[in-house]
Design an enzyme around this catalytic site. Structure first.
Site, short mmCIF file in Angstrom:
data_model
loop_
_atom_site.label_atom_id
_atom_site.label_comp_id
_atom_site.label_asym_id
_atom_site.label_seq_id
_atom_site.Cartn_x
_atom_site.Cartn_y
_atom_site.Cartn_z
N ARG A 71 0.84 -1.21 0.00
CA ARG A 71 0.00 0.00 0.00
C ARG A 71 0.87 1.26 0.00
O ARG A 71 0.46 2.31 -0.49
CB ARG A 71 -0.96 -0.02 1.19
CG ARG A 71 -1.83 1.23 1.30
CD ARG A 71 -3.12 1.01 2.10
NE ARG A 71 -2.95 0.27 3.32
CZ ARG A 71 -2.38 0.72 4.44
NH1 ARG A 71 -1.92 1.96 4.50
NH2 ARG A 71 -2.26 -0.05 5.50
N TYR A 124 -14.67 17.87 -15.88
CA TYR A 124 -15.14 16.49 -15.81
C TYR A 124 -16.18 16.33 -14.68
O TYR A 124 -16.01 16.91 -13.60
CB TYR A 124 -13.93 15.58 -15.56
CG TYR A 124 -14.25 14.13 -15.50
CD1 TYR A 124 -14.61 13.44 -16.66
CD2 TYR A 124 -14.22 13.43 -14.31
CE1 TYR A 124 -14.92 12.09 -16.62
CE2 TYR A 124 -14.52 12.08 -14.26
CZ TYR A 124 -14.88 11.42 -15.42
OH TYR A 124 -15.19 10.09 -15.37
N ASP A 208 -5.57 19.27 -15.37
CA ASP A 208 -6.04 17.95 -15.79
C ASP A 208 -5.69 17.83 -17.28
O ASP A 208 -6.30 18.48 -18.13
CB ASP A 208 -7.55 17.81 -15.55
CG ASP A 208 -8.07 16.41 -15.89
OD1 ASP A 208 -7.49 15.75 -16.77
OD2 ASP A 208 -9.08 16.00 -15.28
N LYS A 233 -7.44 6.65 -19.78
CA LYS A 233 -7.77 7.09 -21.13
C LYS A 233 -6.61 6.78 -22.07
O LYS A 233 -6.27 5.65 -22.26
CB LYS A 233 -8.17 8.57 -21.09
CG LYS A 233 -9.20 8.90 -19.97
CD LYS A 233 -10.54 8.21 -20.16
CE LYS A 233 -11.46 8.30 -18.96
NZ LYS A 233 -11.71 9.60 -18.42
C1 LIG Z 1 -12.05 10.11 -17.13
C2 LIG Z 1 -11.60 11.43 -16.66
C3 LIG Z 1 -11.29 11.66 -15.31
C4 LIG Z 1 -11.46 10.59 -14.25
O1 LIG Z 1 -10.62 9.50 -14.45
P1 LIG Z 1 -10.99 8.00 -13.97
O2 LIG Z 1 -9.76 7.25 -14.30
O3 LIG Z 1 -12.21 7.57 -14.73
O4 LIG Z 1 -11.27 8.08 -12.50
C5 LIG Z 1 -10.82 12.91 -14.93
N1 LIG Z 1 -10.69 13.90 -15.84
C6 LIG Z 1 -10.99 13.74 -17.14
C7 LIG Z 1 -10.82 14.86 -18.09
C8 LIG Z 1 -11.46 12.50 -17.59
O5 LIG Z 1 -11.78 12.34 -18.89
#
Ligand SMILES: *Cc1c(COP(=O)(O)O)cnc(C)c1O
Length: 419
Positions: A71, A124, A208, A233
């Site tokens: 962890r 998001y 982000d 992604k």
């Molecule tokens: C999908 C996404 C997230 C969240 O990510 P997860 O891996 O699904 O928790 C945050 N910001 C953006 C722009 C996203 O497309």
């Protein structure tokens, strides 16, 4: 004599090599998966020294990559964190079991009751819920701006936040999803510096970077403090895992790792291994997907059944958004939205006629995905809120994959005929 890490290498080379030294694992060309929850110490003295190194960053075990309990950290997590930091051009990175676990750790590490946070809109859905629904329960105030290329608009939100409490974080998502709204990263950093000079507390700038990813936009080089990416992604890239990462200065990342130990949101060994492998090809997949996306976008733009398209490659020459795009993005990426003439009925007919494209939320996979935001990702919003985010009942969002572009275009054209 081969090496596994050289800071002069290009990102494409670092993507293949950074983070794994074959000599560390009996010269196996590719890393083993270390499936263990705990690690045996060589001696009582070493156990004490390892804990000193982990918690205080001092003593004889510093920099030796020894472990205590999975962890807190483990070999496959170290590899993926080193590779992400190298790709982002940052000192260090921390990797979590989802993008939202990453966002949550960032806000829990930096916001205390009475503080405020500013964010860009649209953002998001999960991040929006975290900042406007969850954190207020801990006494955190928020303000948002909608035009991230306009200094006055950003400053208005900043003043609103400062009036409520010390401003500790500015969280921006650029390009935004699904509108493609741009936020000028260097401008936001300059505003954060000015607040620091004026109030004595400089807010951290968190970007982000999910929509373009490490190869096509470099927030750390533009002055951002933390670069956050949903690795689910494009970096994971095959729609088969969830992960998130954040990179930045070593002291900021160390604090996030300590908090992750408390939250228990580390990434497990097998998923870390999958992600390390996926990162080797992220540039190839993004280049192919972006080329396909441009072709698909050109086809849609010229089609009589299409009412409009929001694709970064078509930003108007001479507009402020275009200037920001030219400065900070090296590609338009492969996620964008378009709208058909008509409404929900037309959108549904089109979706149900597709054979190759999959109808699913998420983005950045090898396969092309399409969604209908009004009835899926943005279902819970009111029509007015959706309209403010540029979403109508006829809006569709595409995440173009790496298939042959001709097949994608043929499927889309055929489905458009049925609308
Ligand atoms: C999908 C996404 C997230 C969240 O990510 P997860 O891996 O699904 O928790 C945050 N910001 C953006 C722009 C996203 O497309």
């Amino acid at each position: 004599m081969t090496t596994h890490d050289d800071p002069t290498w290009h990102p494409e080379t670092l993507a293949v090599r950074a983070g794994y030294d074959p000599a560390s694992a009996g010269n196996s060309a590719k890393p083993p998966i270390t499936m263990t929850s705990t690690f045996a110490y060589a001696s009582a003295r070493q156990a004490k020294d390892i804990h000193e190194a982990y918690f205080h960053g001092t003593g004889p075990e510093v920099g030796k990559a020894l472990h205590i309990y999975a962890r807190l950290g483990h070999p496959n997590l170290d590899m993926v964190e080193t590779r992400l930091a190298a790709l982002d051009g940052a000192e260090a990175a921390a990797v979590f079991n989802s993008g939202m676990a990453t966002h949550s750790a960032i806000v829990l590490a930096h916001l205390r009751p009475g503080d405020s946070v500013v964010f860009s809109r649209p953002i998001y859905g999960g991040t929006n819920f975290l900042l406007t629904n969850f954190m207020p329960g801990f006494g955190i105030h928020h303000a948002a701006f909608a035009n991230g290329c306009d200094r006055t608009c950003i400053e208005t939100a900043v003043e609103q936040a400062l009036a409520q409490g010390p401003l500790k974080l500015i969280v921006i998502e650029t390009p935004a999803n699904p509108t493609g709204a741009m936020v000028d990263i260097a401008l936001v950093v300059a505003i954060a510096d000015e607040i620091g000079t004026r109030t004595g507390t400089r807010p951290l700038v968190v970007v982000d970077n999910t929509l373009l990813g490490p190869l096509m936009q470099r927030p750390i080089a533009l002055g951002a403090d933390l670069c956050m990416t949903s690795l689910t992604k494009y970096c994971g890239g095959h729609s088969d895992l969830l992960a998130g990462g954040v990179s930045g200065r070593a002291d900021l990342i160390h604090a996030l790792r300590l908090l992750r130990t408390t939250l228990g949101s580390h990434l497990d060994p097998y998923t870390s291994w999958l992600l390390l492998r996926s990162m080797e090809t992220v540039h190839l997949r993004m280049e192919r997907a972006s080329d396909n996306a441009r072709r698909v976008a050109e086809t849609l733009r010229d089609h009589p059944k299409v009412a409009g398209i929001i694709y970064l490659g078509f930003l108007e020459e001479g507009s402020p958004e275009r200037a920001v795009y030219d400065r900070q993005c090296s590609s338009a990426g492969s996620t964008f939205s378009f709208a058909l003439h008509g409404g929900e009925a037309e959108a549904f007919r089109f979706l149900d006629a597709l054979r190759l494209l999959s109808f699913a939320v998420s983005l950045g996979g090898s396969e092309t995905l399409i969604t209908h935001p009004a009835t899926t990702t943005h279902y819970a919003l009111s029509p007015d809120e959706r309209a403010a985010g540029g979403i109508t009942d006829a809006t569709l969002r595409l995440s173009v994959g790496i298939e042959h572009g001709d097949d994608l275009i043929a499927d889309i054209k055929r489905a458009l005929e049925t609308v």
